[in-house]
Design an enzyme around this catalytic site. Structure first.
Site, PDB file in Angstrom:
ATOM      1  N   LYS A 164      -1.388   5.539   2.513  1.00 32.71           N
ATOM      2  CA  LYS A 164      -1.302   3.833   1.992  1.00 32.71           C
ATOM      3  C   LYS A 164      -0.942   2.781   2.913  1.00 32.71           C
ATOM      4  O   LYS A 164       1.143   3.573   3.220  1.00 32.71           O
ATOM      5  CB  LYS A 164      -0.628   3.443   0.675  1.00 32.71           C
ATOM      6  CG  LYS A 164      -1.576   4.187   0.082  1.00 32.71           C
ATOM      7  CD  LYS A 164      -3.561   3.492   0.197  1.00 32.71           C
ATOM      8  CE  LYS A 164      -3.812   3.337  -1.853  1.00 32.71           C
ATOM      9  NZ  LYS A 164      -5.544   3.179  -1.524  1.00 32.71           N
ATOM     10  N   ASP A 192      -4.929   3.094   4.934  1.00 33.11           N
ATOM     11  CA  ASP A 192      -5.342   2.230   4.381  1.00 33.11           C
ATOM     12  C   ASP A 192      -4.576   0.997   3.938  1.00 33.11           C
ATOM     13  O   ASP A 192      -3.322   1.503   3.770  1.00 33.11           O
ATOM     14  CB  ASP A 192      -5.760   3.156   2.860  1.00 33.11           C
ATOM     15  CG  ASP A 192      -6.545   2.329   1.842  1.00 33.11           C
ATOM     16  OD1 ASP A 192      -7.232   0.793   2.612  1.00 33.11           O
ATOM     17  OD2 ASP A 192      -7.628   2.309   0.255  1.00 33.11           O
ATOM     18  N   GLU A 217      -8.491   1.892   7.390  1.00 31.02           N
ATOM     19  CA  GLU A 217      -9.660   1.397   6.076  1.00 31.02           C
ATOM     20  C   GLU A 217      -9.073  -0.105   6.196  1.00 31.02           C
ATOM     21  O   GLU A 217      -7.714  -0.521   5.096  1.00 31.02           O
ATOM     22  CB  GLU A 217      -9.734   1.947   4.654  1.00 31.02           C
ATOM     23  CG  GLU A 217      -9.957   1.525   3.619  1.00 31.02           C
ATOM     24  CD  GLU A 217      -9.526   3.306   2.889  1.00 31.02           C
ATOM     25  OE1 GLU A 217      -9.852   4.232   3.293  1.00 31.02           O
ATOM     26  OE2 GLU A 217     -10.148   2.095   1.407  1.00 31.02           O
ATOM     27  N   ASP A 240     -13.634  -1.655   2.590  1.00 33.18           N
ATOM     28  CA  ASP A 240     -13.237  -0.590   0.808  1.00 33.18           C
ATOM     29  C   ASP A 240     -13.512  -2.291   0.210  1.00 33.18           C
ATOM     30  O   ASP A 240     -14.948  -2.960  -0.366  1.00 33.18           O
ATOM     31  CB  ASP A 240     -12.350  -0.433   0.825  1.00 33.18           C
ATOM     32  CG  ASP A 240     -12.174  -0.294  -0.646  1.00 33.18           C
ATOM     33  OD1 ASP A 240     -12.409  -0.627  -1.074  1.00 33.18           O
ATOM     34  OD2 ASP A 240     -11.002   0.253  -0.411  1.00 33.18           O
ATOM     35  N   LYS A 264     -16.558   0.997  -4.716  1.00 36.59           N
ATOM     36  CA  LYS A 264     -16.024   1.395  -5.868  1.00 36.59           C
ATOM     37  C   LYS A 264     -17.305   1.597  -7.152  1.00 36.59           C
ATOM     38  O   LYS A 264     -17.582   0.197  -7.240  1.00 36.59           O
ATOM     39  CB  LYS A 264     -14.988   0.713  -5.689  1.00 36.59           C
ATOM     40  CG  LYS A 264     -14.115   1.263  -5.275  1.00 36.59           C
ATOM     41  CD  LYS A 264     -12.813   0.731  -5.265  1.00 36.59           C
ATOM     42  CE  LYS A 264     -10.947   1.789  -4.696  1.00 36.59           C
ATOM     43  NZ  LYS A 264     -11.331   0.999  -3.031  1.00 36.59           N
TER      44      LYS A 264
END
Ligand code: MG
Length: 367
Positions: A164, A192, A217, A240, A264
């Site tokens: 992250k 990400d 990402e 995403d 998702k």
């Protein structure tokens, strides 16, 4: 078979490692909602929705519960095994709000599986992979701690990682370099940003790490910003947060702006609509991370069934969130072993809800 009532449970999901941090957000616990749909045949189905806090996507935990109450009115007396009709009714009763619909849709798939004696992966097209490759999240922290985490997780058997970032670009460049240096040969790393960088900041990061063997990402909030970043880097791009429908995917595909999408289940509105996007991605050759906006054992089972029925070559990775929380919403969840997860062969989701930890329903909805 008719829907006779819905019970809605609220459960907190505390973090095993204390906190879960990305971009500019950090949580010690997430607020999750479990739906139980009761039927005239005595079969109950379960689904879970857990928004990643109230400001990650246009979704929040209390909103899920209020929305489910609103939708219940249009579902009483309807056949839960007719998934297309359930989705049409929900879309007619409430425009948008896919996350509200997701747990209901998954609970209906659970019922269909129990009714037919089939695990959901068979109903989603059939099992194409015996075990689901997992990635491990390296929560945002200091570069030094993140470096220690990837070493630890690799020792535990994980081979794919999502670190992250998305905060300060200078610090993020250091984070990426520290973690990438420790990546064992053959393992896979993604950075990400969860929408956290401004366009110029994302360009600084991708320009600073041009030779790294990593994926980027969702660098920025909007699709348009991500497209500009894409046009200035050769690093493979995962989209995403901005892929929230078949339409947004078709645009990204047509612009050649995406190599992998993060699918998702909650953002699509359940398994019915996720299957449409999954099959479309397979048809055009785009690989997928298959996961959800967080959750526990029940949500992970839905992820695992969708991933089991996805061709291995198009399944990039998945998450098993129950690994990160101390809460237990169900027994018999997908088994996690050496960086993979796999479902059992029981009908439906294959889980047994843990009614003790779910407690009393916060909403008991009946006609
Ligand atoms: Mg992501």
């Amino acid at each position: 078979m008719k829907i006779t009532g819905l019970n809605v449970y609220q459960i907190d999901l505390p973090m095993k490692e204390g906190s879960y941090s990305w971009a500019n957000q950090s949580f010690t616990s997430f607020d999750s909602t479990v739906v139980e749909i009761k039927t005239s045949e005595g079969i109950s189905g379960y689904g879970e929705i857990c928004p990643l806090g109230p400001s990650y996507l246009p979704a929040y935990a209390e909103g899920a519960r209020v929305g489910i109450k609103k939708l219940a009115e249009s579902l009483f007396g309807q056949d839960p095994s007719n998934l297309n009709n359930v989705n049409l009714l929900m879309d007619k009763a409430l425009k948008g709000h896919p996350y509200v619909k997701s747990a209901i849709d998954v609970a209906c798939w659970d019922i269909l599986g129990k009714l037919t004696g089939q695990p959901i992966y068979n109903l989603l097209g059939g099992k194409l992979q015996d075990k689901i490759k997992l990635f491990k999240v390296i929560s945002k922290s200091t570069p030094e701690i993140m470096k220690e985490k990837i070493i630890e997780y690799q020792e535990q058997g994980f081979r794919q990682f999502q670190m992250k970032v998305g905060e300060n670009p200078s610090l993020d460049i250091k984070r990426i370099n520290f973690v990438a240096e420790q990546l064992n040969e053959g393992n896979i790393l993604g950075a990400d940003a969860n929408c956290g960088w401004k366009q110029h900041e994302a360009l600084r990061v991708v320009n600073a790490i041009p030779g790294s063997d990593i994926y980027i990402e969702q660098p920025c909030t909007t699709y348009e910003e991500c497209l500009v970043v894409r046009q200035h880097t050769n690093l493979p791009m995962i989209l995403d947060e901005c892929i929230d429908s078949v339409h947004t995917f078709l645009r990204a595909y047509s612009d050649k702006s995406v190599d992998i999408i993060n699918l998702k289940i909650g953002r699509m509105g359940g398994l019915t609509k996720s299957k449409i996007l999954r099959d479309l991605c397979v048809s055009v050759g785009i690989s997928m991370t298959i996961e959800d906006t967080w959750g526990s054992q029940i949500g992970d089972a839905a992820i695992a069934h969708l991933a089991h029925s996805t061709p291995t070559e198009f399944h990039f990775q998945s998450s098993a969130f129950h690994e990160y929380t101390t809460a237990v919403t169900a027994s018999n969840p997908p088994r996690i072993d050496n960086g993979y997860m796999s479902c059992n062969e029981s009908p439906g989701l294959g889980i047994l809800p843990n009614l003790e930890s779910l407690g009393s329903p916060v909403l008991k909805l009946h006609p």
